[in-house]
Design an enzyme around this catalytic site. Structure first.
Site, PDB file in Angstrom:
ATOM      1  N   GLU A 185      39.530  -9.020 -35.392  1.00 31.92           N
ATOM      2  CA  GLU A 185      40.778  -9.716 -35.055  1.00 31.92           C
ATOM      3  C   GLU A 185      42.033  -9.040 -35.594  1.00 31.92           C
ATOM      4  O   GLU A 185      42.735  -9.601 -36.456  1.00 31.92           O
ATOM      5  CB  GLU A 185      40.720 -11.167 -35.560  1.00 31.92           C
ATOM      6  N   GLU A 369      32.375 -14.576 -32.050  1.00 34.31           N
ATOM      7  CA  GLU A 369      32.631 -15.822 -32.788  1.00 34.31           C
ATOM      8  C   GLU A 369      33.007 -16.921 -31.819  1.00 34.31           C
ATOM      9  O   GLU A 369      33.834 -16.722 -30.922  1.00 34.31           O
ATOM     10  CB  GLU A 369      33.820 -15.694 -33.761  1.00 34.31           C
TER      11      GLU A 369
END
Ligand code: FCB
Length: 463
Positions: A185, A369
């Site tokens: 991320e 995720e």
């Protein structure tokens, strides 16, 4: 809330988790796993030569993390890793996604820290003995503090330091890793870390965010070259968190605002990786923030990937800010999680299908995720988490719909294996399928974990 969720068409309330019989989730080659990250679970921050990370510094700064929580002990996974890995076996998962702590394995002079490296060798060795596929993130936000002291991701030199660290770990761990992920991320590292200061190192400047992003992506590009050379049999990818932006009006300005939301969240990362350039609209949104890039940088950043990791959590409703940007316009009457995030599985499907149409070079995707936080408690030795069970079922169905629409998706990792240190929200937000009692470090399978184990056992029995 759970009752409402279970009233969704196609979901039967007596079967709260098991995917529909025609779902791609039953395929043996669709990888099912759980994910964690070093700082969120390991603890042992002063042990075996580990150096401080920016999250040690940030969480020790009053007011930065809810209740003053830190990762000092976390889930004590550094000491309990063997029994924690046994939980993976009990869950019947195929794969485990973990991250390496850079400050545990390398010192300020770039020298290896043998004890830290050996920890990961033992861990990965055990995962391989168990027959699990290993997905390893090199950078899940715990930057060594000494590098932040030299400017962190604002200093171009960090891309080379990241390549050195990648070189060390990929030489040491060759053969133990099935899939490498360079960064987790980068949007969060750049925007939350340097743009609004909600995450470590806590700086707040729009110009910093775009420059930090450029150095993160450059570090990624350099790391890809290193990984290709050192570990040619492993897959190489990166993990992007993506956000769905929609609007609840039919005004053109609001629709454009929703588009800009996705430019800022998704295209900012995916365009450089998959098209070799930043989206022009980003700098219309944030004028004057073009990062300093040198010739050759964008080619490095856009090096071909074996896979793209996608993290998805929620949808954001926005409207035009009346000028050139967007403002959040939270919807009422929608289901939300303990984080306040809207439960919106269609957003995941729509993003996946949209990326598939928009990027001709989109590599195969893993959902690295997806999951939710709820205020779970142990009652009589059990933890019931109906909202999570419905959430997972609905998101797996969204992934299946995207597969049926032609998107190449190879696997799905639940965030998270166990409750852990949820960054600025500390230990209050519980994302695990396994409950952790932080006073005793006792682990308790939530009902979601039992249902996952049951489904995967059934899947394996079928094939
Ligand atoms: C993601 C992070 C992960 C976890 C989840 C809830 O942004 O990658 O570490 O905290 O959110």
């Amino acid at each position: 809330m759970a009752t409402d969720a279970l009233a969704v068409p196609g979901l039967s309330s007596d079967d709260p988790f098991t995917p529909a019989s025609d779902s791609a989730m039953w395929r043996r080659d669709f990888l099912f796993g759980t994910a964690t990250a070093s700082y969120q679970i390991e603890g042992a921050v002063h042990e075996d030569g580990r150096l401080p990370s920016i999250w040690d510094t940030f969480s020790a700064t009053p007011g930065k993390v809810l209740a003053g929580d830190t990762g000092e002990v976390a889930c004590d996974h550094y000491h309990r890793w063997e029994s924690d890995l046994d939980m993976l076996s009990a869950l019947n998962v195929d794969a485990y996604r973990l991250s390496l702590a850079w400050p545990r394995v390398m010192d300020e002079r770039g020298q290896p820290n043998r004890k830290g490296i050996d920890f990961y060798k033992r861990l990965l060795g055990r995962l391989k003995e168990k027959g699990l596929q290993t997905f390893v993130t090199l950078y899940h936000w715990d930057l060594p503090q000494y590098l932040e002291d030299r400017g962190g991701w604002l200093n171009r030199d960090i891309a080379h330091r990241f390549a050195d660290y990648t070189d060390l770990m990929s030489r040491e761990l060759t053969g133990q890793v099935d899939a490498w992920m360079t960064l987790n991320e980068p949007w969060c590292s750049a925007y939350l870390g340097y743009g609004n200061g909600h995450h470590a190192p806590g700086l707040a400047n729009g110009r910093f965010a775009t420059q930090a992003m450029h150095h993160l992506l450059l570090g990624h590009g350099e790391a890809v070259q290193v990984l290709r050379a050192n570990d040619p049999r492993a897959k190489v990818g990166i993990v992007a968190n993506v956000g769905r932006g929609t609007t609840d009006t039919d005004r053109d300005a609001d629709r454009h605002a929703a588009h800009l939301f996705e430019v800022q969240h998704n295209a900012w990362i995916l365009d450089p990786l998959l098209k070799g350039r930043y989206p022009d609209e980003l700098f219309e949104l944030w004028p004057g923030t073009e990062p300093l890039a040198l010739p050759g940088d964008m080619e490095k950043i856009a090096a071909p990937l074996d896979f793209l990791g996608i993290n998805y959590y929620f949808r954001t409703n926005v409207r035009s800010d009346g000028a050139h940007g967007f403002v959040e316009a939270p919807l009422t009457g929608v289901e939300r999680t303990q984080m306040g995030w809207e439960v919106h599985p269609d957003g995941l499907r729509d993003l996946l299908v949209g990326f598939h149409r928009h990027y001709p070079t989109l590599p195969p995707i893993y959902i690295t995720e997806n999951g939710m936080a709820s205020d779970d408690e142990v009652v009589d030795g059990r933890v019931d988490d109906p909202q999570r069970i419905a959430f997972l079922k609905r998101h797996l169905s969204a992934v299946d719909q995207a597969i049926k629409a032609g998107v190449d998706i190879r696997g799905y990792f639940i965030w998270s294996l166990m409750d852990n240190f949820e960054w600025a929200f500390g230990y209050e937000r519980r994302f695990g399928v396994v409950h952790v009692d932080y006073r005793t470090q006792e682990r308790t399978f939530k009902r979601s974990a039992h249902l996952i184990a049951k489904f995967l056992a059934e899947r394996d029995a079928r094939t």
